[in-house]
Scaffold this motif. Structure first.
Motif, PDB file in Angstrom:
ATOM      1  N   GLY A 128      -3.432   1.752 -13.447  1.00 54.72           N
ATOM      2  CA  GLY A 128      -3.545   2.830 -12.478  1.00 54.72           C
ATOM      3  C   GLY A 128      -2.310   3.712 -12.462  1.00 54.72           C
ATOM      4  O   GLY A 128      -1.411   3.577 -13.308  1.00 54.72           O
ATOM      5  N   PRO A 129      -2.209   4.619 -11.492  1.00 58.10           N
ATOM      6  CA  PRO A 129      -1.110   5.589 -11.428  1.00 58.10           C
ATOM      7  C   PRO A 129       0.297   4.998 -11.455  1.00 58.10           C
ATOM      8  O   PRO A 129       1.194   5.632 -12.031  1.00 58.10           O
ATOM      9  N   PRO A 130       0.566   3.811 -10.858  1.00 49.94           N
ATOM     10  CA  PRO A 130       1.942   3.304 -10.933  1.00 49.94           C
ATOM     11  C   PRO A 130       2.440   3.064 -12.356  1.00 49.94           C
ATOM     12  O   PRO A 130       3.645   2.963 -12.573  1.00 49.94           O
ATOM     13  N   LEU A 131       1.524   2.971 -13.314  1.00 53.44           N
ATOM     14  CA  LEU A 131       1.928   2.770 -14.707  1.00 53.44           C
ATOM     15  C   LEU A 131       2.061   4.091 -15.467  1.00 53.44           C
ATOM     16  O   LEU A 131       2.351   4.088 -16.658  1.00 53.44           O
ATOM     17  N   SER A 201      -2.025   7.062  -4.731  1.00 55.89           N
ATOM     18  CA  SER A 201      -3.207   7.179  -5.589  1.00 55.89           C
ATOM     19  C   SER A 201      -3.464   8.614  -6.031  1.00 55.89           C
ATOM     20  O   SER A 201      -4.458   8.886  -6.698  1.00 55.89           O
ATOM     21  N   ARG A 202      -2.571   9.528  -5.664  1.00 58.66           N
ATOM     22  CA  ARG A 202      -2.724  10.933  -6.053  1.00 58.66           C
ATOM     23  C   ARG A 202      -1.784  11.259  -7.213  1.00 58.66           C
ATOM     24  O   ARG A 202      -0.610  10.890  -7.203  1.00 58.66           O
ATOM     25  N   ASN A 218      -9.142   6.046  -7.111  1.00 58.60           N
ATOM     26  CA  ASN A 218      -9.499   4.998  -6.154  1.00 58.60           C
ATOM     27  C   ASN A 218      -9.775   3.708  -6.923  1.00 58.60           C
ATOM     28  O   ASN A 218      -9.563   3.638  -8.138  1.00 58.60           O
ATOM     29  N   ARG A 219     -10.246   2.710  -6.216  1.00 59.16           N
ATOM     30  CA  ARG A 219     -10.470   1.401  -6.848  1.00 59.16           C
ATOM     31  C   ARG A 219     -11.583   1.437  -7.892  1.00 59.16           C
ATOM     32  O   ARG A 219     -11.688   0.529  -8.721  1.00 59.16           O
ATOM     33  N   TRP A 244      -2.524  -5.329  -0.982  1.00 62.20           N
ATOM     34  CA  TRP A 244      -2.762  -4.820   0.372  1.00 62.20           C
ATOM     35  C   TRP A 244      -1.476  -4.266   0.996  1.00 62.20           C
ATOM     36  O   TRP A 244      -1.516  -3.421   1.887  1.00 62.20           O
ATOM     37  N   LEU A 245      -0.330  -4.741   0.496  1.00 60.17           N
ATOM     38  CA  LEU A 245       0.953  -4.309   1.047  1.00 60.17           C
ATOM     39  C   LEU A 245       1.650  -3.290   0.149  1.00 60.17           C
ATOM     40  O   LEU A 245       2.046  -2.214   0.602  1.00 60.17           O
ATOM     41  N   THR A 246       1.791  -3.625  -1.136  1.00 62.54           N
ATOM     42  CA  THR A 246       2.601  -2.796  -2.031  1.00 62.54           C
ATOM     43  C   THR A 246       1.802  -2.096  -3.119  1.00 62.54           C
ATOM     44  O   THR A 246       2.374  -1.322  -3.888  1.00 62.54           O
ATOM     45  N   GLY A 247       0.505  -2.374  -3.226  1.00 63.64           N
ATOM     46  CA  GLY A 247      -0.313  -1.716  -4.236  1.00 63.64           C
ATOM     47  C   GLY A 247      -0.476  -0.234  -3.953  1.00 63.64           C
ATOM     48  O   GLY A 247      -0.071   0.280  -2.906  1.00 63.64           O
ATOM     49  N   VAL A 248      -1.095   0.464  -4.890  1.00 63.04           N
ATOM     50  CA  VAL A 248      -1.212   1.912  -4.782  1.00 63.04           C
ATOM     51  C   VAL A 248      -1.966   2.333  -3.527  1.00 63.04           C
ATOM     52  O   VAL A 248      -1.708   3.401  -2.958  1.00 63.04           O
ATOM     53  N   ASP A 249      -2.902   1.507  -3.053  1.00 66.40           N
ATOM     54  CA  ASP A 249      -3.638   1.804  -1.824  1.00 66.40           C
ATOM     55  C   ASP A 249      -3.127   0.993  -0.643  1.00 66.40           C
ATOM     56  O   ASP A 249      -3.742   0.988   0.423  1.00 66.40           O
ATOM     57  N   GLY A 250      -2.010   0.294  -0.831  1.00 69.26           N
ATOM     58  CA  GLY A 250      -1.476  -0.561   0.218  1.00 69.26           C
ATOM     59  C   GLY A 250      -0.642   0.197   1.239  1.00 69.26           C
ATOM     60  O   GLY A 250      -0.453   1.417   1.161  1.00 69.26           O
ATOM     61  N   ILE A 251      -0.103  -0.554   2.183  1.00 70.83           N
ATOM     62  CA  ILE A 251       0.681   0.028   3.268  1.00 70.83           C
ATOM     63  C   ILE A 251       1.896   0.783   2.731  1.00 70.83           C
ATOM     64  O   ILE A 251       2.253   1.855   3.225  1.00 70.83           O
TER      65      ILE A 251
END
Length: 263
Positions: A128-131, A201-202, A218-219, A244-251
């Protein structure tokens, strides 16, 4: 006696932790922030400008929330953006495989001995985008969103300077990452461009005409990376999901620090 020593050590650890927290907070809530001393040079020519301060603040992560800055100062920031954390005394390790599905080696010039190359990681990111990295070329398939998106895009020369861009947005269904340089995009490709900025995620793309677009992932988005990149989390070992905390869609997803590699 043993209980007393354990209790005292525990109390000492709490005192040290609270002391570091207090000192860090005081330095950061001081008027002008932790970089205010850079403005105090007696020589006007050597004083740091506001633009320099802004650039340093962005580089040092001082634009993040104070509590998050303290936590990353205390334990590092390599977990920001991760989807998985490896449970083990050491990093996860697996051999690097070549195109023939055989391990890659380093050969010692003196002895001729082969040394297997390993991929090591404590944290792992789902494709995903973080890579992505700035300047990565993308082909995007999907549909145009009904509304435009507004996003702050850092200047490529001075990242501390941000320009607010309102432009067309596209919902990505499939993304081809770093397609072959000589390949022509298929006729059904919606967008072709280079990554300029990533925020959660953008993804902001810039086409050959220097026009900006916002790609919304998105997922359900499917990613196609070059061989050896963007791999799913290994099946070996014990991995715990922290998306859920540090992922691209996380907090904390908007503060992703991965920029292209698992580690």
């Amino acid at each position: 006696m043993t209980n007393y020593m354990i209790r005292r050590v525990f109390q000492m650890m709490i005192v040290v932790l609270l002391s570091t927290m207090a000192i860090y907070m005081l330095l950061n809530i001081a008027p002008g922030g932790p970089l205010s001393g850079l403005r105090l040079s007696a020589d006007i020519k050597n004083r740091v400008t506001d633009q320099d301060i802004a650039r340093l603040s962005a580089y040092l992560g001082l634009d993040k929330p104070l509590a998050l800055r303290y936590l990353t100062w205390l334990i590092g920031d390599d977990w920001l953006g991760a989807d998985w954390v490896y449970v083990g005394l050491t990093q996860f390790k697996q051999p690097l495989m070549g195109k023939d599905n055989q391990p890659l080696y380093n050969i010692d010039r003196d002895t001729g001995e082969k040394e297997i190359l390993y991929e090591k990681a404590r944290f792992w990111v789902n494709p995903g985008p973080p890579l992505f990295n700035p300047t990565y070329k993308l082909w995007v398939w999907g549909t145009q969103a009904e509304q435009q998106e507004t996003i702050d895009v850092p200047d490529p020369v001075n990242p501390a300077i941000k320009r607010t861009v309102t432009t067309d947005a596209y919902l990505a269904e499939t993304i081809q990452v770093k397609p072959p340089v000589t390949a022509e995009p298929p006729a059904d490709v919606l967008l072709v461009g280079e990554v300029r900025h990533i925020e959660g995620s953008r993804v902001v793309l810039v086409d050959k005409n220097n026009k900006h677009y916002v790609v919304l992932t998105n997922r359900e988005t499917v990613y196609s990376f070059p061989e050896g990149e963007g791999k799913p989390v290994p099946e070996e070992g014990v991995w715990i999901s922290i998306s859920w905390l540090t992922g691209v869609d996380g907090i904390l997803g908007k503060y992703s620090q991965f920029n292209g590699t698992n580690h």
